[in-house]
Design a protein around this motif. Structure first.
Motif, PDB file in Angstrom:
ATOM      1  N   ASP A  49       0.827  -1.212   0.000  1.00 44.84           N
ATOM      2  CA  ASP A  49       0.000   0.000   0.000  1.00 44.84           C
ATOM      3  C   ASP A  49       0.857   1.255   0.000  1.00 44.84           C
ATOM      4  O   ASP A  49       0.460   2.293  -0.550  1.00 44.84           O
ATOM      5  N   ASP A  50       2.038   1.177   0.621  1.00 50.38           N
ATOM      6  CA  ASP A  50       2.921   2.340   0.725  1.00 50.38           C
ATOM      7  C   ASP A  50       4.047   2.328  -0.313  1.00 50.38           C
ATOM      8  O   ASP A  50       4.984   3.140  -0.226  1.00 50.38           O
ATOM      9  N   SER A  51       3.961   1.397  -1.276  1.00 44.06           N
ATOM     10  CA  SER A  51       4.956   1.302  -2.366  1.00 44.06           C
ATOM     11  C   SER A  51       6.380   1.137  -1.826  1.00 44.06           C
ATOM     12  O   SER A  51       7.323   1.777  -2.314  1.00 44.06           O
ATOM     13  N   GLU A 111      13.920   7.909   4.531  1.00 44.99           N
ATOM     14  CA  GLU A 111      12.528   8.158   4.901  1.00 44.99           C
ATOM     15  C   GLU A 111      11.634   6.989   4.515  1.00 44.99           C
ATOM     16  O   GLU A 111      10.674   6.670   5.230  1.00 44.99           O
ATOM     17  N   GLN A 112      11.926   6.340   3.406  1.00 44.47           N
ATOM     18  CA  GLN A 112      11.140   5.176   3.004  1.00 44.47           C
ATOM     19  C   GLN A 112      11.379   4.007   3.961  1.00 44.47           C
ATOM     20  O   GLN A 112      10.453   3.244   4.280  1.00 44.47           O
ATOM     21  N   GLN A 113      12.597   3.890   4.434  1.00 45.69           N
ATOM     22  CA  GLN A 113      12.896   2.836   5.398  1.00 45.69           C
ATOM     23  C   GLN A 113      12.232   3.115   6.755  1.00 45.69           C
ATOM     24  O   GLN A 113      11.765   2.184   7.433  1.00 45.69           O
ATOM     25  N   ILE A 114      12.179   4.368   7.136  1.00 48.88           N
ATOM     26  CA  ILE A 114      11.475   4.726   8.376  1.00 48.88           C
ATOM     27  C   ILE A 114       9.993   4.403   8.249  1.00 48.88           C
ATOM     28  O   ILE A 114       9.371   3.853   9.172  1.00 48.88           O
ATOM     29  N   ALA A 115       9.406   4.722   7.086  1.00 46.68           N
ATOM     30  CA  ALA A 115       7.998   4.383   6.851  1.00 46.68           C
ATOM     31  C   ALA A 115       7.788   2.881   6.947  1.00 46.68           C
ATOM     32  O   ALA A 115       6.795   2.403   7.513  1.00 46.68           O
ATOM     33  N   ALA A 116       8.741   2.115   6.420  1.00 44.80           N
ATOM     34  CA  ALA A 116       8.650   0.658   6.500  1.00 44.80           C
ATOM     35  C   ALA A 116       8.712   0.190   7.951  1.00 44.80           C
ATOM     36  O   ALA A 116       7.943  -0.685   8.372  1.00 44.80           O
ATOM     37  N   ASP A 172       5.459   0.784   9.604  1.00 44.90           N
ATOM     38  CA  ASP A 172       4.483  -0.209   9.148  1.00 44.90           C
ATOM     39  C   ASP A 172       4.660  -1.523   9.909  1.00 44.90           C
ATOM     40  O   ASP A 172       3.683  -2.155  10.316  1.00 44.90           O
ATOM     41  N   VAL A 173       5.919  -1.935  10.068  1.00 47.44           N
ATOM     42  CA  VAL A 173       6.190  -3.188  10.777  1.00 47.44           C
ATOM     43  C   VAL A 173       5.635  -3.122  12.197  1.00 47.44           C
ATOM     44  O   VAL A 173       4.901  -4.016  12.644  1.00 47.44           O
ATOM     45  N   VAL A 174       5.968  -2.066  12.917  1.00 47.20           N
ATOM     46  CA  VAL A 174       5.531  -1.972  14.314  1.00 47.20           C
ATOM     47  C   VAL A 174       4.011  -1.890  14.396  1.00 47.20           C
ATOM     48  O   VAL A 174       3.382  -2.563  15.234  1.00 47.20           O
ATOM     49  N   ARG A 175       3.395  -1.079  13.541  1.00 55.48           N
ATOM     50  CA  ARG A 175       1.928  -0.969  13.572  1.00 55.48           C
ATOM     51  C   ARG A 175       1.254  -2.319  13.368  1.00 55.48           C
ATOM     52  O   ARG A 175       0.313  -2.682  14.081  1.00 55.48           O
TER      53      ARG A 175
END
Length: 225
Positions: free
Chosen positions: A141-143, A197-202, A205-208
């Motif tokens: 979903d977040d590409s 920033e893309q890795q932080i978003a990832a 996502d993992v923690v959520r």
């Protein structure tokens, strides 16, 4: 409101790596939090998540004791270990930790174990306890480029992963797993790596998704093969 403790670890230094995502991603998650819940039906809407971050030495002898010290101090519900995989083109979700130390390159203590078990009395391997399917769905979903990894190798990353799962096997209800980040690189590059920033978003996502799974477990969230 329910409270959950999450520990996220990252290795503290890699030779030749100026920006280490295994340090920067956990630190950013702790500073920024997980963001708002998606709505009133989201399990995250009724939980307060506290993130604890710990830096781990790239040492067979010291990695797990360092993480365990933080675990004993914080009593987490979830433990996510992270590392760096130089050859990765995206985030790699590690499926399996094997009971083996085998390396030709030394760790930070100049130790080079060759085909030695991590725990002579332990099982041959453990499967991750993270909801890989739902994490991959969030990544899509977040590409965020990502893949499943069959194992975490036989260096310190795998040793830490195995010891973590060996410990979680003795706990009533603690989720644990390992995520490998790629090198930090520019967007849309043909080389290995992803922007920080893309890795932080990832990482968020993992923690959520792990928190959601902890609160509302479902077999459909699991994907190990």
């Amino acid at each position: 409101m329910r409270e959950l403790n999450v520990v996220i670890s990252g290795f503290d230094h890699y030779d030749g790596v100026d920006v280490n995502p295994a340090i920067e991603v956990p630190k950013a998650i702790a500073e920024r939090g997980l963001g708002p819940a998606s709505g009133p039906d989201d399990p995250l809407d009724q939980v307060e998540v506290t993130i604890h971050v710990v830096s781990i030495p790239v040492s067979f002898a010291k990695a797990w004791p360092t993480l365990k010290e933080t675990i004993e101090a914080t009593r987490p519900d979830i433990v996510i270990a992270t590392g760096l995989k130089h050859s990765a083109r995206g985030v790699m979700l590690e499926r399996c930790a094997t009971n083996l130390m085998d390396t030709a390159k030394p760790d930070a203590d100049n130790v080079t174990p060759r085909r030695e078990p991590i725990d002579p009395e332990g099982p041959a391997a453990y499967w991750t306890r993270l909801p890989l399917r739902s994490i991959l769905n969030d990544f899509a979903d977040d590409s965020i480029p990502a893949t499943l990894s069959s194992d975490a190798g036989t260096f310190v990353c795998n040793s830490l992963f195995y010891n973590l799962l060996n410990w979680t096997a003795t706990q009533e209800r603690v989720l644990g797993g390992f995520v490998s980040f790629p090198l930090v690189g520019p967007a849309h590059s043909s080389q290995n790596g992803l922007p920080l920033e893309q890795q932080i978003a990832a990482g968020r996502d993992v923690v959520r998704e792990v928190v959601r799974y902890y609160l509302k477990p479902s077999s459909s969230d699991i994907l190990i093969a």
